[in-house]
Design a protein around this motif. Structure first.
Motif, PDB file in Angstrom:
ATOM      1  N   TRP A  78      72.892  53.006  77.324  1.00  0.00           N
ATOM      2  CA  TRP A  78      72.275  53.640  78.501  1.00  0.00           C
ATOM      3  C   TRP A  78      73.164  53.519  79.731  1.00  0.00           C
ATOM      4  CZ3 TRP A  78      68.755  56.753  77.148  1.00  0.00           C
ATOM      5  CH2 TRP A  78      67.794  56.418  76.188  1.00  0.00           C
ATOM      6  N   ILE A  79      74.436  53.843  79.586  1.00  0.00           N
ATOM      7  CA  ILE A  79      75.355  53.613  80.703  1.00  0.00           C
ATOM      8  C   ILE A  79      75.653  54.929  81.442  1.00  0.00           C
ATOM      9  CG2 ILE A  79      77.573  52.616  81.393  1.00  0.00           C
ATOM     10  CD1 ILE A  79      75.476  50.648  80.074  1.00  0.00           C
ATOM     11  N   THR A  80      75.159  55.000  82.683  1.00  0.00           N
ATOM     12  CA  THR A  80      75.379  56.188  83.526  1.00  0.00           C
ATOM     13  C   THR A  80      76.880  56.415  83.712  1.00  0.00           C
ATOM     14  OG1 THR A  80      73.297  55.804  84.671  1.00  0.00           O
ATOM     15  CG2 THR A  80      74.919  57.197  85.814  1.00  0.00           C
ATOM     16  N   ASN A  81      77.296  57.651  83.499  1.00  0.00           N
ATOM     17  CA  ASN A  81      78.695  58.100  83.705  1.00  0.00           C
ATOM     18  C   ASN A  81      79.674  57.636  82.632  1.00  0.00           C
ATOM     19  OD1 ASN A  81      77.853  59.270  86.064  1.00  0.00           O
ATOM     20  ND2 ASN A  81      78.789  57.767  87.433  1.00  0.00           N
ATOM     21  N   SER A  82      79.241  56.843  81.639  1.00  0.00           N
ATOM     22  CA  SER A  82      80.247  56.246  80.742  1.00  0.00           C
ATOM     23  C   SER A  82      81.137  57.279  80.036  1.00  0.00           C
ATOM     24  CB  SER A  82      79.614  55.272  79.737  1.00  0.00           C
ATOM     25  OG  SER A  82      79.006  55.949  78.668  1.00  0.00           O
ATOM     26  N   PRO A  83      80.597  58.421  79.562  1.00  0.00           N
ATOM     27  CA  PRO A  83      81.493  59.332  78.822  1.00  0.00           C
ATOM     28  C   PRO A  83      82.591  59.953  79.693  1.00  0.00           C
ATOM     29  CG  PRO A  83      79.196  59.765  78.275  1.00  0.00           C
ATOM     30  CD  PRO A  83      79.191  58.869  79.468  1.00  0.00           C
ATOM     31  N   VAL A  84      82.402  59.955  81.019  1.00  0.00           N
ATOM     32  CA  VAL A  84      83.424  60.567  81.888  1.00  0.00           C
ATOM     33  C   VAL A  84      84.183  59.515  82.699  1.00  0.00           C
ATOM     34  CG1 VAL A  84      82.218  62.793  82.088  1.00  0.00           C
ATOM     35  CG2 VAL A  84      81.741  60.994  83.764  1.00  0.00           C
ATOM     36  N   ALA A  85      83.874  58.245  82.456  1.00  0.00           N
ATOM     37  CA  ALA A  85      84.450  57.209  83.325  1.00  0.00           C
ATOM     38  C   ALA A  85      85.884  56.852  82.945  1.00  0.00           C
ATOM     39  CB  ALA A  85      83.574  55.962  83.273  1.00  0.00           C
ATOM     40  N   ASP A  86      86.691  56.574  83.968  1.00  0.00           N
ATOM     41  CA  ASP A  86      88.063  56.089  83.748  1.00  0.00           C
ATOM     42  C   ASP A  86      88.073  54.579  83.546  1.00  0.00           C
ATOM     43  OD1 ASP A  86      89.558  58.632  84.434  1.00  0.00           O
ATOM     44  OD2 ASP A  86      88.300  58.373  86.213  1.00  0.00           O
ATOM     45  N   ILE A  87      87.126  53.894  84.199  1.00  0.00           N
ATOM     46  CA  ILE A  87      87.017  52.445  84.003  1.00  0.00           C
ATOM     47  C   ILE A  87      85.554  52.051  83.846  1.00  0.00           C
ATOM     48  CG2 ILE A  87      89.122  51.873  85.305  1.00  0.00           C
ATOM     49  CD1 ILE A  87      87.260  50.918  87.595  1.00  0.00           C
ATOM     50  N   GLY A 120      83.923  55.416  87.745  1.00  0.00           N
ATOM     51  CA  GLY A 120      83.598  54.143  87.099  1.00  0.00           C
ATOM     52  C   GLY A 120      82.193  54.127  86.540  1.00  0.00           C
ATOM     53  N   CYS A 121      81.939  53.159  85.653  1.00  0.00           N
ATOM     54  CA  CYS A 121      80.574  52.923  85.171  1.00  0.00           C
ATOM     55  C   CYS A 121      80.344  51.420  85.074  1.00  0.00           C
ATOM     56  CB  CYS A 121      80.319  53.633  83.844  1.00  0.00           C
ATOM     57  SG  CYS A 121      81.263  52.985  82.453  1.00  0.00           S
ATOM     58  N   PHE A 122      79.090  51.048  84.827  1.00  0.00           N
ATOM     59  CA  PHE A 122      78.672  49.642  84.890  1.00  0.00           C
ATOM     60  C   PHE A 122      77.934  49.299  83.602  1.00  0.00           C
ATOM     61  CE2 PHE A 122      75.216  46.648  86.021  1.00  0.00           C
ATOM     62  CZ  PHE A 122      75.860  45.673  86.778  1.00  0.00           C
ATOM     63  N   GLY A 123      78.466  48.401  82.823  1.00  0.00           N
ATOM     64  CA  GLY A 123      77.872  48.089  81.530  1.00  0.00           C
ATOM     65  C   GLY A 123      77.212  46.730  81.499  1.00  0.00           C
ATOM     66  N   GLY A 125      68.041  65.789  96.872  1.00  0.00           N
ATOM     67  CA  GLY A 125      68.627  66.810  95.997  1.00  0.00           C
ATOM     68  C   GLY A 125      68.287  66.557  94.543  1.00  0.00           C
ATOM     69  N   ASP A 126      68.603  65.354  94.045  1.00  0.00           N
ATOM     70  CA  ASP A 126      68.320  65.030  92.642  1.00  0.00           C
ATOM     71  C   ASP A 126      68.631  63.545  92.417  1.00  0.00           C
ATOM     72  OD1 ASP A 126      67.798  66.375  89.855  1.00  0.00           O
ATOM     73  OD2 ASP A 126      69.462  65.003  89.514  1.00  0.00           O
ATOM     74  N   SER A 127      67.782  62.872  91.637  1.00  0.00           N
ATOM     75  CA  SER A 127      68.020  61.446  91.363  1.00  0.00           C
ATOM     76  C   SER A 127      69.342  61.247  90.627  1.00  0.00           C
ATOM     77  CB  SER A 127      66.885  60.856  90.525  1.00  0.00           C
ATOM     78  OG  SER A 127      65.649  61.017  91.161  1.00  0.00           O
ATOM     79  N   GLY A 128      69.723  62.227  89.805  1.00  0.00           N
ATOM     80  CA  GLY A 128      70.971  62.097  89.045  1.00  0.00           C
ATOM     81  C   GLY A 128      72.194  62.121  89.950  1.00  0.00           C
ATOM     82  N   ILE A 129      72.107  62.877  91.037  1.00  0.00           N
ATOM     83  CA  ILE A 129      73.231  62.938  91.982  1.00  0.00           C
ATOM     84  C   ILE A 129      73.309  61.615  92.749  1.00  0.00           C
ATOM     85  CG2 ILE A 129      74.260  64.221  93.918  1.00  0.00           C
ATOM     86  CD1 ILE A 129      74.033  65.775  91.201  1.00  0.00           C
ATOM     87  N   ARG A 130      72.141  61.089  93.134  1.00  0.00           N
ATOM     88  CA  ARG A 130      72.139  59.762  93.772  1.00  0.00           C
ATOM     89  C   ARG A 130      72.678  58.703  92.819  1.00  0.00           C
ATOM     90  NH1 ARG A 130      70.243  55.905  91.989  1.00  0.00           N
ATOM     91  NH2 ARG A 130      68.120  56.621  91.790  1.00  0.00           N
ATOM     92  N   SER A 131      72.334  58.856  91.529  1.00  0.00           N
ATOM     93  CA  SER A 131      72.831  57.911  90.516  1.00  0.00           C
ATOM     94  C   SER A 131      74.361  57.893  90.463  1.00  0.00           C
ATOM     95  CB  SER A 131      72.339  58.325  89.130  1.00  0.00           C
ATOM     96  OG  SER A 131      71.299  57.517  88.702  1.00  0.00           O
ATOM     97  N   MET A 132      74.960  59.096  90.534  1.00  0.00           N
ATOM     98  CA  MET A 132      76.433  59.173  90.491  1.00  0.00           C
ATOM     99  C   MET A 132      77.012  58.290  91.602  1.00  0.00           C
ATOM    100  SD  MET A 132      76.793  63.308  90.201  1.00  0.00           S
ATOM    101  CE  MET A 132      78.253  63.912  89.454  1.00  0.00           C
TER     102      MET A 132
END
Ligand code: TGC
Ligand code: FAD
Length: 399
Positions: A176-185, A141-144, A99-106
């Motif tokens: 460069w943190i995927t999901n960071s602006p929407v992450a709860d943790i 979540g995100c991973f920093g 479908g999309d690399s960004g969706i797999r990234s999520m």
């Protein structure tokens, strides 16, 4: 030809399973793959070009991904995972990235980079507090790990914390943190007062913590990316992972995610190949389908050959992972090989589509742009080459 042979031949062509690898998968792998494939067809494919064009993350899919079991498929059910094996995790990532690399990234970030470290290194209290909510998509979540000045060399990180009673004070930044602006943790890797790397969970709303979005990406446009900024953030000591210290903590999460990416890249390549094959049979020039020209056939034949080799690589890697025997270097080889393979398929597929290939009528250009990120994140193409080089020579190019 009998009916069974005929139908398996039809399946082989529609799935582009040239070496009939389906015969090597178990029933639950095929069922998981079908379910995710159907979900991608109905929920992702109809909207993805639009979201990518607007550079907007389809946030509503975070919940849908949870519902199809895309977060931590191989983690135990009692901790929010899917209770399946590594092969199931792989086929799920393949279908998402079709479908999309960004969706797999999520899904990669939530499952392998946030849930996995909490499960593997967290206290029982941390597991109970966060994992069910992460598994159900109630919490993001995100991973920093990466910093502005430390990407390929995370061991040089500057983010650090000092002691403050039952809290620590965290300072520094991540980039460069995927999901960071929407992450709860955020699972954040930082140096303790002794200079050892430790992981800790930082929650949205903690004073001094912000996660600004990074704009202007030509790649992974349907995925949201940001920074993590820590200015004297007071984090309870109970949020520190008790069961790991050193760089092997974050790097073992990367092994888990890189494995999923090696599978995911095959999905992106399959989508490009499928589109190119169909186009080559429909599009006529010089009164013939362009698929009749030898040069088009060369492109298609080489694409399906490389895809098939990549499918066999991840299938074998999946078995090794199930037996607990997949080494980080073997995972690096598969990530590096399969992502470049997918990028090259996207470029060839784009050419077969001619001018139409640069538009959002077809998926090739979007996959191609996405794969430029996939080639770089989770360890760049060259870093993985050097990991293989180190493994075969015993000599370390990084020291
Ligand atoms: P080095 O001295 O080699 O290793 C330190 C310790 O870690 C162990 N180790 C691993 N453990 C598990 N899995 C792996 N893949 C491991 N690689 C190494 C190693 O055995 C050692 O353990 P110990 O017990 O002796 O302490 O470390 P180094 O500083 O020399 O670095 C080696 C290098 C360059 C390979 C490593 O730093 C590296 O892989 N760099 C690339 C950085 C990277 O991949 N960053 C990714 C950031 S996250 C991301 O991109 C998410 S994108 C998500 C998405 O949207 O999908
Ligand atoms: P650099 O490390 O500066 O590398 C630049 C170039 O130098 C590369 O070509 C590299 O291969 C080369 N190079 C570096 N060292 C060597 C060497 N020793 N020998 C030879 N060549 C070398 N990180 C996270 O922590 N969490 C995330 O969620 C995350 N998501 C991301 C999402 C996106 C969209 C992107 C683009 C990145 C993301 N990353 C994330 C960061 C990613 O992991 C890094 O970009 C990557 O590790 C490379 O680091 P860098 O960009 O600083 O490049």
């Amino acid at each position: 030809m009998n009916q069974k042979a005929q139908s398996s031949k039809t399946d082989r062509y529609s799935h582009h399973d040239y070496y009939v690898i389906d015969d090597l998968l178990k029933e639950d792998h095929l069922l998981a793959r079908e379910a995710v494939r159907e979900w991608v067809k109905s929920e992702v494919s109809p909207i993805i070009e639009d979201y990518a064009e607007r550079a907007e993350c389809p946030n509503h899919l975070f919940k849908g991904l949870a519902e199809i079991g895309a977060y931590g498929p191989s983690l135990p059910v009692e901790y929010g995972g899917g209770g399946m094996d590594e092969m199931a995790y792989g086929v799920i990532m393949q279908e998402l990235e079709r479908g999309d690399s960004g969706i797999r990234s999520m899904a990669s970030v939530q499952g392998s980079l946030v849930m996995f470290p909490i499960y593997k290194f967290g206290s029982e209290e941390q597991k109970r507090k966060y994992l069910p909510k992460l598994g159900s998509g109630e919490m993001i979540g995100c991973f920093g790990l990466t910093e502005p000045d430390h990407g390929s060399n995370p061991g040089g990180m500057q983010t650090h914390f000092t002691d403050d009673g039952d809290h620590v004070i965290l300072n520094g930044s991540k980039m460069w943190i995927t999901n960071s602006p929407v992450a709860d943790i955020a699972v954040v890797w930082a140096k303790n007062p002794e200079g050892k790397i430790q992981g800790l969970i930082v929650e949205r709303g903690m004073e001094g913590f912000s996660a600004p979005e990074i704009h202007g990406k030509w790649s992974l446009r349907a995925s949201i990316t940001g920074e993590l900024v820590f200015e004297d953030v007071r984090v309870p000591k109970s949020n520190i992972f008790p069961n790991v210290s050193g760089l092997k903590g974050p790097l073992s999460c990367l092994s888990k995610a890189r494995y999923g990416i090696a599978w995911g890249a095959v999905g992106a390549a399959l989508d490009c190949y499928d589109s190119a094959l169909r186009y080559s049979l429909e599009r006529k020039q010089f009164d013939k389908p362009i698929g009749q020209f030898q040069l088009t056939q060369k492109k298609l034949a080489e694409m399906i050959t490389e895809i098939t080799k990549a499918q066999l690589l991840v299938w074998r890697l999946g078995n090794l992972a199930n037996e607990g025997k997949a080494t980080p270097a073997q995972i690096s080889m598969a990530k590096r090989n399969n992502v470049l393979m997918a990028l090259e398929c996207a470029r060839e597929a784009r050419q077969i589509h001619g001018g139409m290939g640069i538009t959002n009528e077809y998926p090739c250009m979007r996959h191609m742009m996405n794969l430029e990120t996939v080639l770089t994140y989770e360890g760049t193409h060259d870093i993985h080459l050097l990991i293989t080089g180190m493994d075969v020579t015993g000599l370390n190019a990084f020291k």
